[in-house]
Design a protein around this motif. Sequence first.
Motif, mmCIF file in Angstrom:
data_model
loop_
_atom_site.group_PDB
_atom_site.id
_atom_site.type_symbol
_atom_site.label_atom_id
_atom_site.label_comp_id
_atom_site.label_asym_id
_atom_site.label_seq_id
_atom_site.Cartn_x
_atom_site.Cartn_y
_atom_site.Cartn_z
ATOM 1 N N ARG A 31 -7.309 10.321 -8.102
ATOM 2 C CA ARG A 31 -6.835 9.685 -6.869
ATOM 3 C C ARG A 31 -7.847 8.680 -6.355
ATOM 4 N N TRP A 70 -7.155 4.473 -5.918
ATOM 5 C CA TRP A 70 -7.304 3.698 -4.680
ATOM 6 C C TRP A 70 -8.421 2.672 -4.801
ATOM 7 N N SER A 77 1.312 9.172 -5.978
ATOM 8 C CA SER A 77 1.466 10.575 -5.588
ATOM 9 C C SER A 77 2.285 11.351 -6.606
ATOM 10 N N GLN A 114 1.125 4.137 -2.892
ATOM 11 C CA GLN A 114 0.859 5.546 -2.574
ATOM 12 C C GLN A 114 1.984 6.451 -3.058
ATOM 13 N N GLU A 115 3.229 6.002 -2.916
ATOM 14 C CA GLU A 115 4.356 6.818 -3.341
ATOM 15 C C GLU A 115 4.373 7.013 -4.857
ATOM 16 N N VAL A 128 0.838 -1.206 0.000
ATOM 17 C CA VAL A 128 0.000 0.000 0.000
ATOM 18 C C VAL A 128 0.876 1.260 0.000
ATOM 19 N N LYS A 129 1.944 1.256 0.786
ATOM 20 C CA LYS A 129 2.822 2.425 0.852
ATOM 21 C C LYS A 129 3.549 2.638 -0.472
#
Length: 467
Positions: free
Chosen positions: A157, A161, A142, A138-139, A134-135
């Motif tokens: 966005r 997700w 972004s 997200q990076e 997940v991290k």
Amino acid sequence: MSATEGDGGTELRRRVAAEAEATLQQQEEKDANQDHQSQPKECTTTENSDHVDSETETEERLPDEKYIEELAKNLPQGTNKMPEILTQVLDGLPDRWRNWVIRGIFTMIMITLFCGIIYQGPLALMITALAVQVKCFQEIISIGYSVYRIHGLPWFRSLSWYFLLTSNYFFYGENLVDYFGVAVSRVDSLRFLVKYHRFLSFCLYCIGFVWFVLSLVKKYYIRQFSLFAWTHVTLLIVVTQSYLIIQNIFEGLIWFIVPVSMIVCNDVMAYMFGFFFGRTSLIQLSPKKTWEGFIGGGFATVIFGLLVSYVLCQFQFFVCPIEYSEAQGRMVIECEPSYLFQPKEYDLPFSGSKKITMYPFLLHSLSMSIFSSVIGPFGGFFASGFKRAFKIKDFGDMIPGHGGIMDRFDCQFLMATFVNVYISSFIRNASPQKLLNMVYTLKPEEQLQLFNQLKDSLMERNIINLN
């Protein structure tokens, strides 16, 4: 996205375009016969960045490139970020040695945390794999959001997700059905989810697909389809690899721990050899990578892989497949170790009758160590090329001295795929437990039919005699 953000993005784009036009006009006013030799410009994103413009990039940047460079300044960078207390303690050191110390400290912290998670067992490892996935997602997302939000595109966005949740529902649901399908099917309210898991997953994806089509905005179609592709490529890189990691864990913790530790060893030792002995540049994408670090890290990884494999082969906790016990109602790691983890004698080549006793798994460990040393680093080079394209040094700033989570796991995902393919091709046999799980999901009359056919087959081959 708010109207304020859209207006600000439009104004920034107009300003950058105006600056580019003024620069071009100035160039046209110069003498046409004058020779111009443009000097390569350093990336302005962070100090001491690895990602610099090559000597061939001598033409004036386009407005879009200038815009990306402006946005890159606002993206988080981690390799130069340090806690305040360490900044004060290491204030007198040169930048090169300060970075070396910071990387060393946080490398040891991450290794310690990794060992602690292993101690907690397979469930903790699976939860950690999901959190890392997940991290990383997200990076990467972004960066795409920062680059393209100037256009005021709707729902990017939220859609990203949503597709992440849909993908995880499908892939992790597949694992749930494979390993815990019988237990879940016994709960009436969940039986429907098991039986129609793939159909439900497809329906969820279709909802996202329709959502995307309805969000298309005139004049921005190319950008929106670019972001749609961005999201799906990110899912391919991150989510599917995370799914393969979970599958590797179920084959036995040793199939997860050894490859992961090899990548860590190769990364650390390549950095060490390159730091102290590096002289010859390895690849243009990462100017600080050297042949000395690449070769030294490779030899160190092979030796480390054999040693750690030899130790882990002696413990049932690491070598047994992880299975769900209906009697105990939980995952268990209990088995008679397979032939891979039992000592075997091998003839030494060119030595007459001399023999050596070793675990067969060490030969597979050697294959994995070679892959992690030769091919694994190209996952990092791929990430370097991605970061170079967007004028950034790191994916994030979560880990001081290292960058973001994706900066540390860019090679791990490639390794996870290799291990899963390797197990499927050279190791895995049909699992009786998995076959039984499939049989248990059949209707009683179908189970009885299968039993009679299996009994007749065994009797014909004189394997059993029921007379």
